[in-house]
Design a protein around this motif. Structure first.
Motif, mmCIF file in Angstrom:
data_model
loop_
_atom_site.group_PDB
_atom_site.id
_atom_site.type_symbol
_atom_site.label_atom_id
_atom_site.label_comp_id
_atom_site.label_asym_id
_atom_site.label_seq_id
_atom_site.Cartn_x
_atom_site.Cartn_y
_atom_site.Cartn_z
ATOM 1 N N VAL A 113 0.870 -1.175 0.000
ATOM 2 C CA VAL A 113 0.000 0.000 0.000
ATOM 3 C C VAL A 113 0.905 1.222 0.000
ATOM 4 N N SER A 114 0.644 2.148 -0.897
ATOM 5 C CA SER A 114 1.457 3.376 -0.959
ATOM 6 C C SER A 114 0.669 4.532 -0.359
ATOM 7 N N PHE A 115 1.407 5.434 0.288
ATOM 8 C CA PHE A 115 0.790 6.543 1.013
ATOM 9 C C PHE A 115 1.329 7.876 0.505
ATOM 10 N N ASP A 116 0.591 8.915 0.829
ATOM 11 C CA ASP A 116 1.095 10.265 0.613
ATOM 12 C C ASP A 116 1.985 10.590 1.815
ATOM 13 N N ASP A 117 3.294 10.369 1.629
ATOM 14 C CA ASP A 117 4.221 10.526 2.758
ATOM 15 C C ASP A 117 5.052 11.802 2.649
ATOM 16 N N THR A 118 4.483 12.805 1.993
ATOM 17 C CA THR A 118 5.209 14.071 1.809
ATOM 18 C C THR A 118 5.628 14.681 3.142
ATOM 19 N N GLU A 119 4.700 14.701 4.097
ATOM 20 C CA GLU A 119 4.978 15.350 5.379
ATOM 21 C C GLU A 119 6.060 14.619 6.151
ATOM 22 N N VAL A 120 5.959 13.286 6.237
ATOM 23 C CA VAL A 120 6.949 12.538 7.009
ATOM 24 C C VAL A 120 8.308 12.567 6.323
ATOM 25 N N ALA A 121 8.328 12.534 4.988
ATOM 26 C CA ALA A 121 9.596 12.591 4.259
ATOM 27 C C ALA A 121 10.289 13.928 4.496
ATOM 28 N N SER A 122 9.498 15.000 4.519
ATOM 29 C CA SER A 122 10.058 16.334 4.749
ATOM 30 C C SER A 122 10.662 16.436 6.142
ATOM 31 N N GLN A 123 9.962 15.891 7.138
ATOM 32 C CA GLN A 123 10.477 15.961 8.504
ATOM 33 C C GLN A 123 11.711 15.083 8.681
ATOM 34 N N LEU A 124 11.694 13.889 8.073
ATOM 35 C CA LEU A 124 12.848 12.997 8.180
ATOM 36 C C LEU A 124 14.077 13.590 7.500
ATOM 37 N N ALA A 125 13.860 14.334 6.419
ATOM 38 C CA ALA A 125 14.975 14.961 5.712
ATOM 39 C C ALA A 125 15.669 15.984 6.600
ATOM 40 N N GLN A 126 14.913 16.549 7.551
ATOM 41 C CA GLN A 126 15.484 17.518 8.478
ATOM 42 C C GLN A 126 16.054 16.838 9.729
#
Length: 232
Positions: A113-126
């Motif tokens: 299952v794929s998700f809209d992980d834009t928010e978590v990816a942005s936070q993890l990048a920081q």
């Protein structure tokens, strides 16, 4: 060598052993097991070095697809991810229920299952992530295993889910002991959500068996779930 390549090698050895033992009884030419073994070992080598395990995964998944229980396990596993993600307010963007579908969607493994992980990816990048968002995603990652366990008393899938959770938590500085505690906690959270919404889960499984699209699956969950059970 990948696990898939190892599986193909094991199959080749098994076929060679069986045909060697049973060949004389059924008048099977010794050439046939040699050709089969050579072909499987060649495929294992090609898969390991050229296809990154995808070719063998497709073959093994195709063979396993003849088992109704195997197909049902995959659907129920992915339905667990889908339902818990939706309940926790994480948009689902797609799902795959076979290795072929996963390959076409550029997903690893036999489904997902794929998700809209834009928010978590942005936070993890920081290098940081809010505790609330982290708990949501960890619960979603463990939901497939939780669903399988509730239905079958044990999970056969989910190795990639565990590995992903461990990788993310380790990158955030969690100790090995803390990772294990988080995994257990989020597994229990996922189980609780599934139990509280079991009728919705069963309806979602039926819909996914029919390959109902994501939007209609999401509408189905909303129509069957009390608003108080949804996280905004």
């Amino acid at each position: 060598m990948s696990q898939t390549a190892l599986n193909l090698t094991a199959i080749a050895i098994f076929l060679t052993t069986m045909t060697t033992l049973l060949g004389p009884i059924f008048n099977v030419s010794p050439t046939l097991p040699a050709i089969a073994t050579f072909s499987l070992l060649g495929l294992a080598t090609l898969d390991s070095f050229s296809l990154q395990g995808k070719g063998g995964t497709l073959i093994l998944d195709w063979l396993a697809s003849f088992s109704p229980q195997h197909r049902d396990r995959i659907i129920r596993h992915e339905a667990g991810h889908f339902l818990v993600a939706h309940l926790l307010g994480i948009p689902v963007t797609g799902y795959a229920l076979s290795a072929w579908e996963a390959l076409k969607q550029k997903q690893p493994g036999q489904g997902g299952v794929s998700f809209d992980d834009t928010e978590v990816a942005s936070q993890l990048a920081q290098g940081t992530i809010s505790a609330q968002l982290l708990d949501r995603y960890c619960t979603i990652w463990m939901a497939g295993i939780a669903a399988e366990t509730l239905v079958y008393n044990r999970a056969e899938g989910g190795a990639d889910d565990r590995q992903h959770l461990h990788s993310v938590l380790s990158s955030l500085g969690f100790s090995a002991a803390s990772v294990e505690l988080k995994q257990r906690f989020c597994s229990l959270q996922a189980c609780t959500l599934l139990k509280q919404n079991w009728a919705t889960y069963e309806a979602l499984v039926t819909a996914m068996q029919k390959r109902t699209n994501v939007a209609e699956c999401s509408d189905l969950i909303d129509s069957l779930t009390p608003q108080s059970n949804l996280v905004g």
